[in-house]
Design an enzyme around this catalytic site. Structure first.
Site, PDB file in Angstrom:
ATOM      1  N   LYS A   1       0.850  -1.192   0.000  1.00  0.00           N
ATOM      2  CA  LYS A   1       0.000   0.000   0.000  1.00  0.00           C
ATOM      3  C   LYS A   1       0.883   1.239   0.000  1.00  0.00           C
ATOM      4  O   LYS A   1       1.602   1.504   0.951  1.00  0.00           O
ATOM      5  CB  LYS A   1      -0.897   0.050   1.240  1.00  0.00           C
TER       6      LYS A   1
ATOM      7  N   GLU B   1      10.356   0.533  10.197  1.00  0.00           N
ATOM      8  CA  GLU B   1      11.330   1.587   9.875  1.00  0.00           C
ATOM      9  C   GLU B   1      10.642   2.900  10.188  1.00  0.00           C
ATOM     10  O   GLU B   1       9.751   3.322   9.457  1.00  0.00           O
ATOM     11  CB  GLU B   1      11.697   1.544   8.383  1.00  0.00           C
TER      12      GLU B   1
ATOM     13  N   CYS C   1      13.543  10.582   6.652  1.00  0.00           N
ATOM     14  CA  CYS C   1      13.561   9.988   7.991  1.00  0.00           C
ATOM     15  C   CYS C   1      14.910  10.164   8.666  1.00  0.00           C
ATOM     16  O   CYS C   1      14.990  10.358   9.863  1.00  0.00           O
ATOM     17  CB  CYS C   1      13.220   8.511   7.897  1.00  0.00           C
TER      18      CYS C   1
ATOM     19  N   GLU D   1      10.405  15.245  15.627  1.00  0.00           N
ATOM     20  CA  GLU D   1      10.736  15.137  14.203  1.00  0.00           C
ATOM     21  C   GLU D   1       9.863  16.140  13.459  1.00  0.00           C
ATOM     22  O   GLU D   1       8.633  16.068  13.529  1.00  0.00           O
ATOM     23  CB  GLU D   1      10.432  13.714  13.717  1.00  0.00           C
TER      24      GLU D   1
END
Ligand code: NAD
Length: 789
Positions: free
Chosen positions: A191, A265, A299, A396
């Site tokens: 997906k 991850e 990331c 983040e």
């Protein structure tokens, strides 16, 4: 003066737009509306949502929002295709992957333009980085398919894999997921993220053209709910997820107890450390790449600049000058550095975070100059005057925002670098190789770049420590994540040992002075905090002894002691081996006594179990200096040293069987690899482990490396699972308690191994004297080092 002459005068870039015509023609050929790609066929578009170009706000296409039924169809197709696909020879599977790689190269420009239109990233990046890396990934894994049997003997694919990816590198994340899964013989349902489905759909067409057997790759589009349907589907054997830590935790909770394989991850807040002896101009260029590559939506973005105080002013002045020359604009313009963010909601999120940071005292610098008035554009930003607690330092941001702090000493740099819940990547700049290579092992992150940044390659594993997740993508580790030992597929439910009814009127009858087995914490025997004891009964219900009934406080003390002993991981492998051999020797010396104790608790002869325990300690002492890393040769001016590192403090809860080996078989690999442990021995037969204290003390095991808390296994496991000071947890016990452990472990994204009530026979040397537990007791850090011309 005409325009070109002016440009010569000013040395400004002229516009160099890439044409969108072919990408538009491809979208038109699908009527700008897409269904899913299931079982080798396109479904009709269902309920759809718009996929917009974030640089213009214009809709590119309508994408189908996948339902649970769509997911179910895809799973059935993938299941039906599994036998045939996994039954092909590695060479045959490799040829398909090779054909896909070729096809991606042939249509590289179409992929790059479509990616840029859909995601907003500069064409320079999609053309020169994303798509070439995608092709490289398929080539590399075509090779793994071919050598699979030789390199991973006794291993089989999981089966059907559900793969869920984010929007920041849409096709690259797809490649990182699909290439190793297919090479290993799995079939997949992937997906893409709801903002960026288009290149995944073009990829489906490539699979069709490559003649990939139907059902091997299924692409189901949709948003979070479609992802949830994939995670929840019982026909899926493994979930591979890349995305935010928040969703990663939700997925860990949702898959708890299901037995599904899982790799996560997740996010990051990676430090970018510049020492005073760095080549400053190179470090500035690296920093531009670290934080403004893909608008900072990376990331592993080097989003926390840590610069040595002695050069701070000079560095920041130069950085601001460089920021002023960054060009923000149309991502299809080949001379644009910073394109559009993925969607308005992302721009809003970043603005909100910036407001919070400002309110907390941050100072923000943005260069002068205009940015497009339409579309999701933000200027590059530099944030200073922040403390470690500022939102912009801790969270983040996933945008073009760099946060800068300074440090004085290397120790301070390491402390600041590691002061984060994440552990994905780090960058170190210094011309002093000794300093750089001294810092690299001290940083808790899965990737460390020295004098470079954002280097990626298919042959080099990528993935995080701590709340950045677990599992690796790329390289041998990445392949291993899609394979499991063949015997694991055939495990049957464990038979619970029969407990005899206790005889309450039975006094201790071992003929010795009364012994009180305490806890063992930080190298000392400690009374249980609760002040309660637990009786240990023999096979006839007779009382064999008593142990302390451990509680939360005992676990907390034990974890604290173990954290104080983390330097065990820095001791040499030779030293750890020597200590394990010594422990084996001391156990062997008292083998008759230990055998008797096993017999007293179980009624069965303990001779073989003690001998097996001694042998197991020998086996892992032997492994300590042999289970090590590799050096990769990526196609860049660098080598990547894949270093095997301990995970940290490990909680280990032994099963009820095998009073001695049940604990030794689990702690030996953990200790050999450098992890201090908190051990909860068999709850019904703990005396064989409480008898070990003297052997531990006389074997030079440093204080705090082995801590032992006796008591109720499930409740102590829950405390361990919830404790943020525990980095990994192994639990042998019922399926129900295993589910609880996996669910409770989400707070700090612990790496868990649970037996789920299955009959793992730890006496089996073939299975458990090798790398099965070693791999679970370690994580790989890839250190990229400049090398060669
Ligand atoms: P996200 O977690 O919001 O979404 C990721 C994917 O999960 C999307 O496909 C989304 O539709 C799906 N999803 C959302 N909720 C779900 C649920 N409850 N169950 C199942 N699936 C669900 O992340 P994002 O905003 O798309 O991506 C940004 C994040 O990804 C950042 O945190 C970034 O650091 C991380 N990331 C990590 C890596 C890595 O390799 N570690 C690489 C790229 C991005």
């Amino acid at each position: 003066m005409n325009k070109i002459a002016q440009i010569f005068e000013t040395l400004d870039y002229g516009p160099a737009p890439e044409g969108p015509d072919q990408a538009n023609a491809w979208l038109e050929s699908h009527g700008r509306a897409f269904g899913h790609f299931i079982d080798g066929k396109w479904t009709k578009p269902g309920t759809t949502f718009a996929s917009d170009n974030p640089a213009t706000g214009k809709t590119l296409a309508q994408i189908t929002d996948g339902t649970a039924e769509d997911v179910d169809k895809a799973v059935k197709a993938a299941r039906a295709a599994f036998k045939g696909w996994s039954g092909l020879s590695g060479y045959e599977r490799g040829k398909y992957l090779y054909a896909i790689a070729r096809a991606i190269q042939k249509h590289a420009r179409l992929f790059a333009v479509l990616e840029t239109m859909d995601n907003g990233k500069p064409i320079r990046e999609s053309r020169d980085i994303d798509i070439p890396l995608v092709a490289r990934h398929f080539y590399h894994h075509a090779g793994w398919a071919q050598h699979l049997d030789r390199e991973f003997p006794g291993h089989v694919p999981y089966g059907v894999c559900g793969q869920i990816i984010p929007w920041n590198f849409p096709l690259l994340m797809l490649a990182w997921k699909i290439a190793p899964a297919l090479a290993a013989g799995n079939t997949v349902i992937l997906k893409p993220a709801e903002f960026t489905s288009l290149t995944a759909l073009l990829f489906a067409e490539i699979c069709e053209r490559a003649g990939l057997p139907k059902g091997v790759v299924n692409i189901v589009t949709g948003a979070g709910e479609t992802g949830q349907a994939i995670v929840a589907h019982e026909g899926i054997d493994k979930i591979a997820f890349t995305g935010s830590t928040e969703v990663g935790k939700a997925i860990r909770a949702a898959t708890a107890g299901s037995g599904k394989g899982l790799s996560l991850e997740l996010g990051g807040k990676s430090p970018y450390i510049v020492f005073e002896d760095a080549d400053i101009d190179s470090a500035i260029e690296g920093l531009v790449d670290a934080i403004w590559f893909n608008q900072g939506q990376v990331c592993c973005a080097g989003s926390r600049l840590l610069v040595q105080e002695s050069i701070e002013e000079r560095f920041i002045t130069k950085l601001k000058l460089r920021m002023a020359s960054l060009r923000v604009g149309d991502p299809l313009d080949k001379s644009v550095d910073i394109g559009a963010l993925v969607a308005p909601v992302q721009v809003e999120r970043i603005r909100d975070l910036m407001q919070r940071g400002l309110a907390e005292g941050a100072v923000v610098y943005e260069p002068d100059g205009a940015i497009p008035s339409v579309g999701c554009f933000l200027k590059p930003a530099l944030v200073t005057n922040v403390s470690p607690a500022n939102t912009l330092v801790a969270e983040e941001i996933f945008g073009p925002v760099l946060v800068a702090m300074s440090f004085r000493t290397p120790e301070e740099a390491v402390a600041l670098a590691n002061n984060t819940k994440y552990g994905l990547a780090a960058t170190v700049w210094s011309e002093n190789i000794n300093l750089a290579l001294d810092i690299a092992p001290k940083i808790k992150a899965g990737v460390v770049w020295i004098n470079g940044t954002n280097n990626f390659d298919a042959a080099v594993g990528f993935g995080g420590y701590k709340e950045s997740g677990f599992g690796r993508e790329g390289g041998r580790e990445g392949m291993a994540a899609y394979l499991k030992p063949v015997w694991e597929k055939d495990l049957k439910a464990a038979t619970a040992p029969k407990a005899a009814a206790p005889k309450f009127d039975n006094p201790l009858d071992n003929g010795h002075l009364d012994q009180t087995a305490k806890m063992y914490i930080g190298g000392k025997q400690a009374r249980p905090d609760s002040g309660y004891s637990r009786a240990v009964y023999g096979p006839n219900g007779n009382l064999v002894g008593e142990v302390g009934d451990g509680n939360r406080k005992d676990i907390r003390n034990a974890v604290e002691a173990a954290r104080g002993a983390l330097s065990w991981g820095n001791s040499t492998a030779h030293a750890r081996a020597q200590i394990l051999y010594f422990l084996a020797e001391n156990l062997d010396y008292r083998r008759d006594e230990f055998a008797e104790r096993i017999k007293a608790q179980t009624g069965k002869s303990g001779t073989a179990e003690v001998a097996a325990s001694v042998e197991r300690l020998f086996a892992f002492a032997a492994w300590a200096d042999k289970y090590d890393g590799a050096v990769h040769n990526p196609p860049l001016r660098a080598v990547a040293a894949a270093m095997v590192e301990p995970i940290g403090v490990m909680g280990i809860v032994a099963g009820p069987d095998l009073p001695l080996l049940g604990s030794i078989a689990l702690i030996a690999p953990a200790l050999a690899m450098g992890n201090p442990v908190v051990l909860v021995p068999s709850e019904t037969a703990p005396l064989s482990v409480t008898d070990l204290y003297q052997a531990i003390e006389t074997s030079d095991v440093p204080n705090g490396v082995i801590n032992i808390v006796t008591g109720d296994a499930a409740s102590l496991a829950k405390t361990l699972a919830e404790h943020d000071g525990v980095d990994a947890l192994w639990f042998m016990g019922s399926s129900q308690a295993s589910t609880m452990v996996e669910k409770a472990s989400i707070t700090n994204v612990k790496q868990t191994w649970t037996s789920r009530g299955l009959g793992y026979d730890l006496t089996d040397r073939q299975k458990f004297e090798g790398d099965y537990f070693l791999a679970k007791a370690t994580q790989i850090k890839n250190v990229w080092i400049p090398y060669g011309a």
